[in-house]
Each structure stands twice: as C-alpha cells, then as structure tokens.
Design a protein around this motif. Structure first.
Motif, mmCIF file in Angstrom:
data_model
loop_
_atom_site.group_PDB
_atom_site.id
_atom_site.type_symbol
_atom_site.label_atom_id
_atom_site.label_comp_id
_atom_site.label_asym_id
_atom_site.label_seq_id
_atom_site.Cartn_x
_atom_site.Cartn_y
_atom_site.Cartn_z
ATOM 1 N N PRO A 51 -2.330 3.271 -5.767
ATOM 2 C CA PRO A 51 -1.936 4.582 -6.296
ATOM 3 C C PRO A 51 -2.471 4.901 -7.679
ATOM 4 C CG PRO A 51 -0.114 3.052 -6.491
ATOM 5 C CD PRO A 51 -1.203 2.321 -5.766
ATOM 6 N N THR A 52 -2.649 3.892 -8.529
ATOM 7 C CA THR A 52 -3.017 4.141 -9.923
ATOM 8 C C THR A 52 -4.362 3.505 -10.227
ATOM 9 O OG1 THR A 52 -1.928 2.153 -10.763
ATOM 10 C CG2 THR A 52 -0.586 4.148 -10.571
ATOM 11 N N THR A 424 3.118 10.656 -6.834
ATOM 12 C CA THR A 424 3.185 11.418 -8.079
ATOM 13 C C THR A 424 1.801 11.584 -8.687
ATOM 14 O OG1 THR A 424 5.390 10.471 -8.454
ATOM 15 C CG2 THR A 424 4.315 11.541 -10.324
ATOM 16 N N ALA A 425 1.030 10.499 -8.707
ATOM 17 C CA ALA A 425 -0.312 10.579 -9.290
ATOM 18 C C ALA A 425 -1.186 11.562 -8.514
ATOM 19 C CB ALA A 425 -0.948 9.185 -9.296
ATOM 20 N N ARG A 426 -1.088 11.549 -7.188
ATOM 21 C CA ARG A 426 -1.916 12.458 -6.388
ATOM 22 C C ARG A 426 -1.529 13.913 -6.642
ATOM 23 N NH1 ARG A 426 -0.735 10.586 -1.843
ATOM 24 N NH2 ARG A 426 -2.448 9.121 -1.661
ATOM 25 N N PHE A 427 -0.216 14.186 -6.710
ATOM 26 C CA PHE A 427 0.217 15.576 -6.930
ATOM 27 C C PHE A 427 -0.201 16.064 -8.316
ATOM 28 C CE2 PHE A 427 3.300 18.713 -8.394
ATOM 29 C CZ PHE A 427 3.212 19.659 -7.378
ATOM 30 N N TRP A 474 1.952 5.326 -18.057
ATOM 31 C CA TRP A 474 1.441 5.711 -16.742
ATOM 32 C C TRP A 474 0.333 6.755 -16.876
ATOM 33 C CZ3 TRP A 474 2.010 10.526 -14.144
ATOM 34 C CH2 TRP A 474 1.590 10.516 -12.816
ATOM 35 N N LEU A 475 0.515 7.744 -17.753
ATOM 36 C CA LEU A 475 -0.534 8.738 -17.976
ATOM 37 C C LEU A 475 -1.821 8.082 -18.441
ATOM 38 C CD1 LEU A 475 1.403 11.656 -19.749
ATOM 39 C CD2 LEU A 475 0.603 11.583 -17.389
ATOM 40 N N SER A 477 -2.728 4.891 -17.941
ATOM 41 C CA SER A 477 -3.294 4.054 -16.877
ATOM 42 C C SER A 477 -3.984 4.881 -15.806
ATOM 43 C CB SER A 477 -2.194 3.190 -16.246
ATOM 44 O OG SER A 477 -1.256 3.995 -15.544
ATOM 45 N N GLU A 478 -3.524 6.124 -15.595
ATOM 46 C CA GLU A 478 -4.129 6.992 -14.594
ATOM 47 C C GLU A 478 -5.316 7.778 -15.134
ATOM 48 O OE1 GLU A 478 -3.706 7.463 -11.400
ATOM 49 O OE2 GLU A 478 -2.218 5.875 -11.269
ATOM 50 N N GLY A 479 -5.555 7.695 -16.428
ATOM 51 C CA GLY A 479 -6.659 8.444 -17.010
ATOM 52 C C GLY A 479 -6.347 9.898 -17.261
ATOM 53 N N PHE A 480 -5.040 10.269 -17.327
ATOM 54 C CA PHE A 480 -4.655 11.650 -17.591
ATOM 55 C C PHE A 480 -4.639 11.904 -19.101
ATOM 56 C CE2 PHE A 480 -2.128 11.284 -13.451
ATOM 57 C CZ PHE A 480 -3.174 11.840 -12.705
ATOM 58 N N SER A 481 -5.775 11.725 -19.727
ATOM 59 C CA SER A 481 -5.801 11.867 -21.186
ATOM 60 C C SER A 481 -5.623 13.310 -21.627
ATOM 61 C CB SER A 481 -7.131 11.320 -21.722
ATOM 62 O OG SER A 481 -8.227 11.999 -21.126
#
Length: 516
Positions: A51-52, A424-427, A474-475, A477-481
C-alpha cells in the motif's frame, strides 16, 4: 540449508520479522552498490501488492533477496548461531570449571581471598569494560564475545552462501546505527557467562559437599584488619540473601595456625557459604539480570528496524521509479474533447478555479459530527461537504464529483486515531490529482459539548500529538510532499483563507474579484 521459496504467493508474503526485513534491505543496497540488479518484475510486484512507498521498497528488496538467497542464508544462521553460542558457552564453562578446580585443588587448604579473586576477577573486569563501552557508545559498541559469535556464525560452513559476509556487514552496520549492537552482543556474552557461573557454582557446591576443605587467609604485608573489612564488605549483599558471613573473630582465627587447627566444621561451613554466596551475588545474578535486560532492550529496538529512511538517496531513486509506474493523469485538451455525437461526459471545470473548495470526510466514525465543527461555510459555487464511508461506490462517487468540479482547494478530513492503509493512500493520491492544492486534517472524536473540557471553541477535540505525527510520517513515506498538514480547525480555516489571495486576478483583469 532451507531453499528460498519461489512461488508467487510465497514470495509476496510479508517478511517474517522487522530484523530480517532491515537486514535484507541493507544487504541488497550493498550488493547494488556494485551495479543495479534486474528488478523489473520485483518492482512491479511490489507496486501492485503493497500500500505505501515504504512497504513497496521493503517488498522489492525482499523479492530480490529471495533471488539472491539472502533469506536462505539467514535461515542457515539460526542453527549455526545456536551451535556457536553453545560452543562458546562450553569453552567459557570449561575455563570456569578449570578455575574452580584450581581453587579447590588437590589439597585441602584454600586461600579464601585468592579464591574470590580467581573466581570473580576476570568476570568483574570484563563486566566493567562492557558497562563503560555501552554507556560511552550509547549502545553502538558490542562485547568482543558477542562479536566473535556473530563473526563465527557468518563464516562457518556448512553451505555458506556467497553473500554471507555481506549480511554480516549489514548486521554490524545496521545494529550500530540503531544502537542495538551492544544489546545483542551483550545478551550473547552475558548468557555465556551465566551458563559458566551456573556450572562454577555446581562444581563448588559438589566439592564443598563431599570434601572437607579448610578456607584460610595468608599474607606477608597485609594486616588482619584488611581481611576483616574485605570479608565484611564482600559478604554484605550475600548476607541479605541469607548466606552466612564470617565475623571478625572468625577472620582473626583463620589467620593463625592455632586458630585454623581449632576451627570446627561450622566455621569452615560459614567460609564455604560466603564464597559461594559471593559467586552467586557478584557473578551469576549480575550476568543473568544483564542478559535479561539486554534481551528486552534488543526486542524493543528490533521492532523499529523495519522503518525505511525515505531521505536516503538509494531509497529516493527507487521511489522515483515506483512513482513512474503510477498511471498518468487524464488531461483533456479542448481539441480532444468529445463531439456532440459522442457519449456525453460530465463537464470538467477549470482546474483550480479561484475560490472553489471541496471538503471530504474520509472513513470518519459514525459518532463524528459532520460537517466538521469549526470550519467556515463553503464558498458559493462549491459543493457541500461530502462524507465518504470507505465503500468503493462512495469513493468513486467522490472522485467523480472532484473530477467534475476541479476545486482550487481540497480539504481531506480523516480520523486521527485510525491508521492509514493502502486504500487511504490510493484515495488520497487519486483525489489530489483533481485539485490545485490539498490539505489533510486528522480530527479526533467530537467533543460532547463546545464548552467541554479540552474542546476547542467549535466543539472539536484536538487530535493528540502522536496521532498527528503518525499521519505526518505516513505522508512522508507515501511521497505526499505537496500535501499540507493542518492539525486543528483554526489551522484548516487559515489554510483555506490563504488560497484566494494567491489566485486573485491582476488589477487590470476584467473578471471580478473572488468572494473572500
């Protein structure tokens, strides 16, 4: 040697432990320092099953490690390591046995103070060295006995793999960085010493039980007062456990030939129990307690070893390649819009229309008030706040609404105590493509009343710091900078208000100013 699993289901399974995951990841990185591996299949499989981004990086390394035989090498280490541990314990125990036999000797006279130094001197010296090293290095250094055990485990056959030494280097470097090497090697070393002292006590108890020994003290330059203080000080802790301690008169009596001859069996028994009590209290118990403490510290730290350093250049390169696997966003240019004869599609608004706002509550608990208390009313022309329970149909409906409106600002409201997952990450990733700017607001459960203790003025209970920090990690780790984190309703309000001034038209523009 256990063969590495090759079927798809097994290779996609989760790694067995954080330690194994971290070791394989570090070893793969060291191997790829000489040149990148062919990882197209592993990269695709990790991208579609985890997921991540952090989990995908770990899974890619795990799949490559199976191909390189790293997991099989780790499986070989377990029986070899236990064999090395038992062999070292046997050697130390034999040395302790020899020391105890030398103390008891063939004769019947034993110098009590010399026996104390012989049985405990080396132990106390090595224990002091370990304590100083552990404190000075903060857990980064390790005992020589534990390091020797790791070195022998990696180098001894049978069936040693080609990357055994690479895994040893990874283990040493990784444990040193995590300040865990001292606790692992300490657990090994203290465990070996505990076994040795247990055997030493058994030999002493057997010898004193079935042979008559005479414990004395002899000196050329020391005074009797020295031996009196020595016995009383060393016997203080054993005395608390009920061990007999020779008194001053007994010490004086054992220092003279006449006193030794007149001493009865009870006096000699006190000396024997004093010596065994000192071995137990100053030898066996410290080693056993330190072994247990080292194991506890090791287990607590090993759980954190699976965390991936997303700032590492090696990891960032892998993340970039994983990002490249994401499907590109659909861009509809005017010349590519469907004709009137084609199937009608929802009209897309201009991306980032000034002043437009979308608020979506994602997987909030039923008791959470909605819309979230404390937020200002949505601007004119914006959709009403939408609540998504998490079902596939509601997610698709929310994404379709975002694609039709293309808001300037998107505020995602999530439940702070919950843990983000793959869905959550996909959405978040799909929703973020439809808005000009996105913020995440983790909220706690709604307060019973606006005036309740700990509640904000809007009735919202602020999320606790650990929950905010978990979502922030989490942000990252997911690259949601590009996503902003707003921890409270006032912060969310300020974030919303900051959008319009940045997108206001120039003074000479003909369009009216957006509604504040």
């Amino acid at each position: 040697m256990t063969a590495a699993p090759t079927d798809h289901a097994t290779s996609a399974a989760a790694p067995p432990s954080p330690l194994a995951t971290a070791l394989v990841l570090d070893a793969v990185q060291r191997i790829e320092a000489a040149g990148p591996l062919d990882d197209a299949s592993a990269l695709q499989q990790a991208f579609h099953t985890q997921p991540t981004r952090a989990a995908q990086v770990r899974q890619r390394a795990w799949l490559l490690g199976q191909r390189l035989g790293l997991q099989a090498e780790l499986a070989r280490w377990r029986p070899v390591g236990w064999g090395v541990l038992l062999a070292l314990a046997a050697l130390v125990a034999l040395a302790s046995l020899g020391t105890a036999r030398a103390v008891l000797g063939e004769g019947r006279s034993i110098n009590a103070v010399a026996a104390f130094v012989s049985l405990l001197g080396l132990h106390l010296l090595t224990l002091l060295i370990w304590l100083v090293g552990a404190v000075a290095s903060g857990g980064g250094a390790g005992s020589w006995l534990g390091r020797l055990a790791l070195w022998l485990t990696a180098r001894l056959p049978p069936d040693r793999g080609p990357h055994s030494l690479t895994l040893l280097q990874s283990a040493t470097a990784l444990l040193s960085r995590q300040r865990l090497l001292a606790w692992l090697t300490g657990a090994i070393s203290h465990g070996i010493w505990t076994i040795a002292f247990a055997l030493m006590l058994a030999v002493l108890a057997f010898g004193f039980a079935f042979h008559a020994y005479q414990l004395t003290w002899e000196t050329t330059i020391l005074s009797p007062a020295f031996f009196e203080r020595f016995v009383q000080i060393t016997g203080a802790l054993p005395g608390l456990l009920g061990f007999p301690v020779p008194d001053a008169a007994a010490v004086q009596r054992m220092g003279t030939v006449g006193g030794q001859a007149a001493a009865g069996g009870a006096a000699q028994s006190d000396w024997a129990w004093w010596l065994m009590g000192c071995v137990l209290v100053y030898g066996l118990l410290p080693r056993a307690l330190l072994a247990a403490f080292s194991i506890a510290r090791w287990r607590a730290g090993a759980r954190r070893m699976a965390e991936v350093d997303m700032a590492d250049p090696y990891v960032r390169r892998i993340v970039q390649r994983l990002d490249a696997l994401e499907p590109p966003p659909q861009v509809i240019d005017p010349e590519h819009r469907p004709t009137a004869a084609a199937t009608p599609a929802p009209a897309l608004g201009p991306p980032g229309a000034p002043g437009s706002l979308a608020v979506i509550g994602f997987e909030l608990p039923p008791e959470q008030a909605w819309p979230a208390p404390g937020l200002p009313p949505t601007p004119a022309g914006s959709a009403a706040p939408l609540r998504v329970s998490g079902s596939a149909a509601e997610r698709q409906q929310a994404l379709a609404q975002l694609a039709a409106t293309r808001p300037e600002s998107l505020l995602l409201v999530v439940h702070a105590p919950s843990s983000p997952d793959r869905g959550t990450a996909r959405f978040v990733r799909e929703a973020a493509r439809q808005a000009g700017r996105v913020a995440l607001w983790p909220v706690a459960a709604a307060a019973p009343s606006a005036a309740g203790e700990g509640a904000s003025a809007g009735g919202e209970t602020p999320a606790d710091t650990p929950a905010i920090a978990r979502w922030q990690r989490w942000l990252q780790s997911e690259g949601f900078s590009a996503l902003a984190m707003v921890p409270s309703a006032p912060a969310a309000t300020n974030w919303i208000a900051q959008a319009t001034p940045q997108h206001q038209p120039e003074p000479h523009a003909a369009s009216p100013a957006p509604t504040p």
